[in-house]
Design an enzyme around this catalytic site. Structure first.
Site, PDB file in Angstrom:
ATOM      1  N   THR A  13       0.752  -1.230  -0.131  1.00 37.98           N
ATOM      2  CA  THR A  13      -0.035   0.163   0.151  1.00 37.98           C
ATOM      3  C   THR A  13       0.952   1.482   0.247  1.00 37.98           C
ATOM      4  O   THR A  13       0.858   2.186  -0.893  1.00 37.98           O
ATOM      5  CB  THR A  13      -0.770  -0.286   1.119  1.00 37.98           C
ATOM      6  OG1 THR A  13      -1.613  -1.771   1.249  1.00 37.98           O
ATOM      7  CG2 THR A  13      -1.850   0.834   1.297  1.00 37.98           C
ATOM      8  N   VAL A  14       1.961   0.881   0.702  1.00 38.02           N
ATOM      9  CA  VAL A  14       2.511   2.547   1.599  1.00 38.02           C
ATOM     10  C   VAL A  14       3.860   2.634  -0.001  1.00 38.02           C
ATOM     11  O   VAL A  14       4.044   3.796  -0.471  1.00 38.02           O
ATOM     12  CB  VAL A  14       3.000   2.793   2.441  1.00 38.02           C
ATOM     13  CG1 VAL A  14       3.919   3.977   2.537  1.00 38.02           C
ATOM     14  CG2 VAL A  14       1.980   2.628   3.587  1.00 38.02           C
ATOM     15  N   ALA A  33      14.018  19.572  -3.694  1.00 40.89           N
ATOM     16  CA  ALA A  33      15.512  18.906  -3.525  1.00 40.89           C
ATOM     17  C   ALA A  33      16.314  19.186  -4.151  1.00 40.89           C
ATOM     18  O   ALA A  33      17.723  19.349  -3.640  1.00 40.89           O
ATOM     19  CB  ALA A  33      15.316  17.143  -3.464  1.00 40.89           C
ATOM     20  N   ALA A  43      12.100  -4.068  -3.980  1.00 42.82           N
ATOM     21  CA  ALA A  43      12.337  -5.661  -3.227  1.00 42.82           C
ATOM     22  C   ALA A  43      11.120  -5.600  -2.638  1.00 42.82           C
ATOM     23  O   ALA A  43      10.431  -4.995  -2.115  1.00 42.82           O
ATOM     24  CB  ALA A  43      13.571  -5.992  -1.972  1.00 42.82           C
ATOM     25  N   VAL A 132       5.057   8.022  12.460  1.00 39.42           N
ATOM     26  CA  VAL A 132       2.965   9.049  12.925  1.00 39.42           C
ATOM     27  C   VAL A 132       2.314   9.507  12.294  1.00 39.42           C
ATOM     28  O   VAL A 132       3.122  10.614  11.280  1.00 39.42           O
ATOM     29  CB  VAL A 132       4.415   9.677  14.200  1.00 39.42           C
ATOM     30  CG1 VAL A 132       3.274   9.956  14.964  1.00 39.42           C
ATOM     31  CG2 VAL A 132       5.571   8.842  15.367  1.00 39.42           C
ATOM     32  N   GLY A 134       0.084   9.069   9.545  1.00 42.73           N
ATOM     33  CA  GLY A 134       0.243   9.438   7.813  1.00 42.73           C
ATOM     34  C   GLY A 134       0.840  10.682   7.426  1.00 42.73           C
ATOM     35  O   GLY A 134       2.591  10.832   7.797  1.00 42.73           O
ATOM     36  N   GLU A 190      -4.252  -2.390   9.931  1.00 40.69           N
ATOM     37  CA  GLU A 190      -2.296  -2.759  10.424  1.00 40.69           C
ATOM     38  C   GLU A 190      -2.079  -4.598   9.806  1.00 40.69           C
ATOM     39  O   GLU A 190      -3.628  -5.321   9.850  1.00 40.69           O
ATOM     40  CB  GLU A 190      -1.607  -2.982  11.986  1.00 40.69           C
ATOM     41  CG  GLU A 190      -1.501  -2.196  12.243  1.00 40.69           C
ATOM     42  CD  GLU A 190      -0.831  -0.713  11.098  1.00 40.69           C
ATOM     43  OE1 GLU A 190       0.665  -1.731  11.521  1.00 40.69           O
ATOM     44  OE2 GLU A 190      -1.277  -0.264  11.092  1.00 40.69           O
ATOM     45  N   LYS A 205       2.831   4.453  17.610  1.00 40.95           N
ATOM     46  CA  LYS A 205       3.798   6.683  18.075  1.00 40.95           C
ATOM     47  C   LYS A 205       3.611   7.394  18.971  1.00 40.95           C
ATOM     48  O   LYS A 205       4.259   8.318  18.997  1.00 40.95           O
ATOM     49  CB  LYS A 205       2.108   6.882  16.961  1.00 40.95           C
ATOM     50  CG  LYS A 205       2.061   5.836  15.632  1.00 40.95           C
ATOM     51  CD  LYS A 205       0.840   5.765  15.088  1.00 40.95           C
ATOM     52  CE  LYS A 205       0.609   4.694  13.570  1.00 40.95           C
ATOM     53  NZ  LYS A 205      -0.777   4.847  13.032  1.00 40.95           N
ATOM     54  N   GLY A 302      -3.164   4.849   4.913  1.00 37.25           N
ATOM     55  CA  GLY A 302      -3.590   5.235   3.493  1.00 37.25           C
ATOM     56  C   GLY A 302      -2.586   5.380   2.594  1.00 37.25           C
ATOM     57  O   GLY A 302      -1.462   5.859   3.110  1.00 37.25           O
TER      58      GLY A 302
END
Ligand code: HSE
Length: 437
Positions: A13-14, A33, A43, A132, A134, A190, A205, A302
């Site tokens: 998901t992330v 940046a 991976a 912490v 999201g 989770e 968190k 999310g």
């Protein structure tokens, strides 16, 4: 200048969200940046390529250690979660001189002291904004934005799944299990959803927030953790009648006796902004001595909201690539040699007000007896309410709010009350916080 090459561990998901955001916003991110940022290696054991953009530029394998050992990569993003092998991978990346960005709150809360120590020695950064709340930049806010302050306390809704469940139960009268399933399907929960509903995820968190607020080592094992599974619809209703909402809060506070670190269901006044944070949204209220109360709100879970924090960390690392490691923002907000070992208070020593609910026989003298036990323990009643018994039932719920009391004292009184013949079952208790700054 050549783009910075990044290795990504995890394409779930992330991880997927991170690849998509970095690809979609590549130009804007490079302008910020000062260099392009490219995920060149990843991976993943399993992944769904259909929703990923930019995957054609990524060499994907299933051996995370080979990515961590790849000498071409400057930064490793760890998004596989859990304690192991995440710990070994992150330590190996540090040993290989790579900077690390992680969203892994369990890893930081449990092994952060060891990881930051290794990173400090090697002169690399380990960034963990996404660990912490999201997408809310709460680490940056506390560590940098509020650096002038003595932080007095932090109270946060820091688990989206739990907040989603409590909100749906209150608004729609839905069943606990049914709402949890929906949160899992939406990718908020989770891998082990007991981490959400039993408060473990929030405790991870909160441990991190407590450390950066007060400059103390990470001590997850001392964080008091209580879940939301015992909350009944009638508690939600009584809270409402008293002018409160029940939220699953992580609270850390500095007192003269020590640091409070606690996660538990909490009744808070309905009129507070944070009491109106609903659904999967997170919010963190931080009280600093100079700034006063400040509130941070946003999506706490999310794919892309969490990726937003991950990518911001990558940008921070890229901006710092050429600076002297001694001048990096310290991992835990205070310089590494300046952390202090303040005592973490056991929950029995914490002072709060309480909501109590007990099922009692409806006959003269019962309330008087309970009130006298509380009075003998120096516990003052702030408000009390008793409903009429249902037809054919001679027991009634008796609900009250106490004034402030040390938890140990309340435990003794509750044990005595539970011994009374006229009281059935256990006394339900919910801590009450006014959060009034
Ligand atoms: N399970 C977590 C939550 C995900 O529901 O908030 C973000 O850490």
């Amino acid at each position: 200048m050549n783009p910075v090459k990044v290795g990504l561990l995890g394409l779930g998901t992330v991880g997927g969200g991170t690849l998509n955001v970095l690809t979609r916003n590549a130009d804007e991110i490079a302008r910020r940046a000062g260099r392009g940022i490219q995920i060149t290696h990843a991976a993943a054991k399993q992944y769904d390529p259909s929703n990923l953009i930019g995957l054609e530029h990524v060499e994907v394998c299933d051996d995370a250690f080979s990515v961590v050992d790849n000498p071409e990569l400057d930064i490793i993003i760890e998004l596989i979660g859990g304690y192991s092998p995440a710990r070994e991978l992150v330590l190996k990346a540090i040993e290989n001189g790579k900077h690390v960005v992680t969203a892994n709150k369990a890893l930081i809360a449990m092994h952060g002291n060891e990881i930051f120590d290794a990173a400090q020695k090697k002169g690399v950064m380990v960034a963990f904004e996404a660990a912490v709340a999201g997408g809310i930049p709460i680490i940056k806010a506390v560590r940098e934005g509020l650096a002038a302050n003595h932080i007095e306390w932090i109270a946060g809704i820091i688990n989206g799944t739990g907040n989603f469940i409590l909100t749906e139960m209150r608004d729609k009268g839905r069943e606990f299990g049914d709402v949890l399933k929906e949160a899992q399907a939406l990718g908020y929960a989770e891998a082990d959803p007991t981490f959400d509903v039993e408060g473990i995820d929030a405790a991870h968190k909160l441990t991190i927030l407590g450390s950066i607020a007060f400059g103390i080592p990470l001590q997850f094992e001392k964080t008091y953790t209580e879940g939301i599974t015992k909350i009944e619809p009638q508690d939600v209703e009584y809270a409402d009648q008293f002018g409160y909402r029940i939220k699953h809060l992580g609270i850390t506070r500095k007192t003269e006796a020590g640091i409070e670190m606690r996660v538990h269901p909490t009744m808070i006044p309905q009129r507070r902004l944070i009491a109106n944070v609903d659904g999967v949204m997170n919010a963190v209220l931080v009280k600093g001595d100079a700034v006063g109360p400040t509130l941070y709100y946003g999506a706490g879970a999310g794919s892309e909201p969490t990726a937003s924090a991950v990518v911001a960390d990558v940008v921070d690392v890229v901006r710092m690539l050429t600076t002297d490691p001694e001048n990096h923002v310290p991992h835990l907000a205070f310089q590494a040699g300046k952390l202090v070992d303040l005592a973490i208070l056991p929950i029995e020593e914490v002072e709060t007000t309480f909501y109590l609910r007990m099922q009692v026989v409806d006959k003269p003298g019962v309330v008087a007896k309970i009130a006298s036990i509380l009075a003998e323990s120096q516990i003052s009643i702030e408000a009390i309410q008793q409903k009429e018994p249902a037809e054919g039932d001679n027991t009634v719920p008796l609900v009250m709010l106490t004034q402030k009391v040390i938890e140990m004292q309340l435990n003794k009184a509750i044990a005595e009350i539970e011994q009374l013949d006229s009281v059935f079952g256990q006394v339900m208790r919910i801590r009450v916080e006014r959060l009034d700054g």
